[in-house]
Design an enzyme around this catalytic site. Structure first.
Site, mmCIF file in Angstrom:
data_model
loop_
_atom_site.group_PDB
_atom_site.id
_atom_site.type_symbol
_atom_site.label_atom_id
_atom_site.label_comp_id
_atom_site.label_asym_id
_atom_site.label_seq_id
_atom_site.Cartn_x
_atom_site.Cartn_y
_atom_site.Cartn_z
ATOM 1 N N ASP A 1 11.934 -1.239 2.835
ATOM 2 C CA ASP A 1 12.257 0.054 1.746
ATOM 3 C C ASP A 1 11.004 -0.274 1.199
ATOM 4 O O ASP A 1 10.684 -1.273 0.255
ATOM 5 C CB ASP A 1 13.870 -0.587 1.045
ATOM 6 C CG ASP A 1 13.622 0.893 0.638
ATOM 7 O OD1 ASP A 1 13.879 2.396 1.131
ATOM 8 O OD2 ASP A 1 14.470 1.249 -0.757
ATOM 9 N N ASP B 1 0.052 8.873 1.380
ATOM 10 C CA ASP B 1 -1.351 8.368 1.926
ATOM 11 C C ASP B 1 -2.620 9.256 1.576
ATOM 12 O O ASP B 1 -3.400 9.094 0.992
ATOM 13 C CB ASP B 1 -1.668 8.800 3.022
ATOM 14 C CG ASP B 1 -0.768 7.453 4.035
ATOM 15 O OD1 ASP B 1 -0.548 6.704 2.926
ATOM 16 O OD2 ASP B 1 -0.657 7.370 5.343
ATOM 17 N N HIS C 1 0.666 -2.499 2.056
ATOM 18 C CA HIS C 1 2.286 -3.058 1.639
ATOM 19 C C HIS C 1 2.794 -3.687 3.017
ATOM 20 O O HIS C 1 3.227 -5.273 2.424
ATOM 21 C CB HIS C 1 3.071 -1.718 0.888
ATOM 22 C CG HIS C 1 2.385 -0.475 1.031
ATOM 23 N ND1 HIS C 1 1.674 -0.084 1.684
ATOM 24 C CD2 HIS C 1 3.191 0.597 1.718
ATOM 25 C CE1 HIS C 1 2.341 1.209 1.994
ATOM 26 N NE2 HIS C 1 3.056 1.376 2.249
#
Ligand code: IMP
Length: 194
Positions: free
Chosen positions: A70, A153, A178
């Site tokens: 997540d 983005d 990430h």
């Protein structure tokens, strides 16, 4: 012998990427492959909570080792919003354009533009729970730039770069992102301890 592990996702791209990384030791399969077609509720208030909900759902219902991820964008000046609500920040239709517009509006006239993407991976294997986290720090610019990638983005510039995630080649984003960092930790764990 190869072990089977479920990645609780319907995103074929994510599945393929992780399968490549774990290929020697694990056969990575997705929700479709185990006949899980229902939408798994993501009702927790943290990334950890939601990642675990999804992994637990698969473990409880299908009895299979499983991991899930997540991700959220945490903006410092907004007390880490949108965070766990990143996908539906501007509403349930989950529009990336609307989400970015809302964020830019919330940050209008704010000098602190610091933000980070944070991914949490929850793993349930042999009955034990484990968490892995990856982050990329950066800042939110004032207008959208670039056409690659997805989500936020076009308005996120990673620290040390001048281009947004949407302007960088995908291969470059995927080495510093990430998600890549969290998945690397997962892979190291699975390779060294299972
Ligand atoms: P998920 O947990 O991967 O589904 O991500 C939740 C939401 O965070 C997405 O719907 C996007 O809005 C945002 N997000 C996650 N990863 C990225 C990324 O790499 N770039 C931009 N936005 C992202």
């Amino acid at each position: 012998m190869k072990r089977e592990i479920v990645f609780a996702t319907n995103n074929e791209h994510k599945l393929h990427e992780v399968a490549e990384l774990l290929g020697d030791r694990y056969t990575v399969i997705g929700l479709k492959d185990i006949g899980c077609t229902e939408e798994i509720p993501e009702t927790a208030e943290t990334l950890e909570g939601n990642a675990l909900l999804k992994a637990k759902y698969v473990f409880d219902k299908f009895g299979k080792n499983c991991f899930s991820d997540d991700t959220g964008l945490e903006v410092e000046a907004l007390n880490n919003a949108p965070g766990v609500y990143s996908a539906r920040y501007a509403g349930e239709e989950k529009s990336a354009e609307a989400n970015m517009n809302k964020l830019l509006l919330e940050l209008q006239n704010k000098l602190n533009r610091k933000a980070r993407f944070r991914t949490v991976v929850a793993l349930i294997i042999d009955g034990q729970e484990h968490f892995f986290e990856g982050e990329v720090k950066g800042s939110i610019i004032e207008e959208k730039r670039g056409a690659k990638g997805f989500g936020y983005d076009p308005i996120f510039i990673p620290e040390g770069y001048t281009k947004t995630f949407a302007e960088l080649p995908l291969t470059e984003k995927n080495t510093i992102s990430h998600r890549a960092r969290a998945v690397k930790k997962l892979v190291t764990f699975l390779e060294t301890t299972t």
